[in-house]
Design a protein around this motif. Structure first.
Motif, PDB file in Angstrom:
ATOM      1  N   GLU A  37      43.304  73.479  75.812  1.00 25.42           N
ATOM      2  CA  GLU A  37      43.692  74.148  74.567  1.00 25.42           C
ATOM      3  C   GLU A  37      42.697  75.234  74.175  1.00 25.42           C
ATOM      4  O   GLU A  37      43.075  76.232  73.571  1.00 25.42           O
ATOM      5  CB  GLU A  37      43.831  73.129  73.428  1.00 25.42           C
ATOM      6  N   ALA A  38      41.422  75.046  74.514  1.00 24.69           N
ATOM      7  CA  ALA A  38      40.418  76.054  74.176  1.00 24.69           C
ATOM      8  C   ALA A  38      40.690  77.382  74.891  1.00 24.69           C
ATOM      9  O   ALA A  38      40.363  78.449  74.364  1.00 24.69           O
ATOM     10  CB  ALA A  38      39.024  75.544  74.535  1.00 24.69           C
ATOM     11  N   PHE A  39      41.284  77.317  76.067  1.00 25.06           N
ATOM     12  CA  PHE A  39      41.583  78.519  76.838  1.00 25.06           C
ATOM     13  C   PHE A  39      43.045  78.947  76.718  1.00 25.06           C
ATOM     14  O   PHE A  39      43.549  79.671  77.571  1.00 25.06           O
ATOM     15  CB  PHE A  39      41.231  78.301  78.311  1.00 25.06           C
ATOM     16  N   SER A  40      43.725  78.537  75.659  1.00 27.72           N
ATOM     17  CA  SER A  40      45.154  78.843  75.518  1.00 27.72           C
ATOM     18  C   SER A  40      45.416  79.994  74.545  1.00 27.72           C
ATOM     19  O   SER A  40      46.540  80.140  74.070  1.00 27.72           O
ATOM     20  CB  SER A  40      45.911  77.606  75.074  1.00 27.72           C
ATOM     21  N   THR A  44      48.740  76.180  70.287  1.00 27.48           N
ATOM     22  CA  THR A  44      48.469  74.742  70.197  1.00 27.48           C
ATOM     23  C   THR A  44      49.727  73.954  70.553  1.00 27.48           C
ATOM     24  O   THR A  44      50.837  74.466  70.460  1.00 27.48           O
ATOM     25  CB  THR A  44      48.012  74.328  68.783  1.00 27.48           C
ATOM     26  N   SER A  45      49.518  72.733  70.946  1.00 24.28           N
ATOM     27  CA  SER A  45      50.623  71.849  71.285  1.00 24.28           C
ATOM     28  C   SER A  45      50.254  70.436  70.871  1.00 24.28           C
ATOM     29  O   SER A  45      49.180  69.938  71.235  1.00 24.28           O
ATOM     30  CB  SER A  45      50.904  71.884  72.782  1.00 24.28           C
ATOM     31  N   VAL A  46      51.127  69.812  70.129  1.00 26.95           N
ATOM     32  CA  VAL A  46      50.902  68.419  69.727  1.00 26.95           C
ATOM     33  C   VAL A  46      50.855  67.533  70.964  1.00 26.95           C
ATOM     34  O   VAL A  46      50.055  66.598  71.041  1.00 26.95           O
ATOM     35  CB  VAL A  46      52.018  67.951  68.761  1.00 26.95           C
ATOM     36  N   TYR A  47      51.699  67.841  71.945  1.00 27.60           N
ATOM     37  CA  TYR A  47      51.735  67.041  73.163  1.00 27.60           C
ATOM     38  C   TYR A  47      50.409  67.119  73.918  1.00 27.60           C
ATOM     39  O   TYR A  47      49.917  66.110  74.412  1.00 27.60           O
ATOM     40  CB  TYR A  47      52.882  67.498  74.068  1.00 27.60           C
ATOM     41  N   GLY A  95      53.197  69.599  77.155  1.00 29.88           N
ATOM     42  CA  GLY A  95      52.069  70.293  76.553  1.00 29.88           C
ATOM     43  C   GLY A  95      51.781  71.627  77.207  1.00 29.88           C
ATOM     44  O   GLY A  95      51.540  72.634  76.535  1.00 29.88           O
ATOM     45  N   ILE A  96      51.840  71.665  78.543  1.00 30.45           N
ATOM     46  CA  ILE A  96      51.603  72.918  79.260  1.00 30.45           C
ATOM     47  C   ILE A  96      52.697  73.937  78.946  1.00 30.45           C
ATOM     48  O   ILE A  96      52.415  75.121  78.714  1.00 30.45           O
ATOM     49  CB  ILE A  96      51.500  72.657  80.782  1.00 30.45           C
ATOM     50  N   VAL A  97      53.937  73.488  78.914  1.00 31.68           N
ATOM     51  CA  VAL A  97      55.046  74.388  78.598  1.00 31.68           C
ATOM     52  C   VAL A  97      54.903  74.924  77.175  1.00 31.68           C
ATOM     53  O   VAL A  97      55.083  76.117  76.923  1.00 31.68           O
ATOM     54  CB  VAL A  97      56.406  73.683  78.804  1.00 31.68           C
ATOM     55  N   ASN A  98      54.566  74.068  76.227  1.00 35.07           N
ATOM     56  CA  ASN A  98      54.393  74.512  74.840  1.00 35.07           C
ATOM     57  C   ASN A  98      53.243  75.506  74.706  1.00 35.07           C
ATOM     58  O   ASN A  98      53.346  76.476  73.949  1.00 35.07           O
ATOM     59  CB  ASN A  98      54.147  73.325  73.916  1.00 35.07           C
TER      60      ASN A  98
END
Length: 141
Positions: A37-40, A44-47, A95-98
């Motif tokens: 998530e830090a590199f996204s 953000t994604s709840v999953y 999570g990756i898709v979101n």
């Protein structure tokens, strides 16, 4: 009191191995999800954020079952571990898709198959003691 010493020792080893394995997997997914998530780029994604809870909850339930049921079969353990792995994979995929900014329903089979494995694991827990009563030799202590 009737005990089967070999089953008891196997149960203790299995419990310890399970607790250590699920603890390490939970720590890994916690760190992995935070780094991912830090590199996204602010997405953000709840999953992804709560990815670590799947092996955490699965491990806690399994540890309780191993403590409560002294004759927990290998097939029940394998089915439970498979269910946790499949649901964790589905959560990671979603999570990756979101985080990529998209949405899809391709993760649905993971949920259905994972729930199916949970049901099979619970059925094997209920059915197996009936079969084990016929096959286990006991030693009086």
């Amino acid at each position: 009191m009737i005990l089967s010493t070999s089953v008891t020792n196997l149960g203790k080893k299995r419990f310890k191995k399970t607790v250590i394995s699920y603890t390490l997997i939970t720590i890994f997914f916690f760190a992995f999800s935070r780094i991912y998530e830090a590199f996204s780029f602010g997405e953000t994604s709840v999953y992804m954020h709560y990815l670590f809870t799947v092996p955490l909850v699965g491990g806690i339930i399994l540890a309780i079952l191993l403590k409560v049921l002294p004759y927990f079969s290998r097939i029940s353990l394998n089915l439970w571990n498979s269910a946790v792995a499949i649901i964790t994979t589905g959560t990671l995929f979603r999570g990756i898709v979101n985080l990529s900014g998209r949405s899809t329903t391709l993760d649905a089979p993971y949920w259905y198959v994972g729930i199916g494995f949970v049901i099979l694991a619970l059925l094997s827990i209920v059915i197996n003691p009936i079969r084990l009563k016929k096959n286990v030799r006991t030693v009086e202590v």
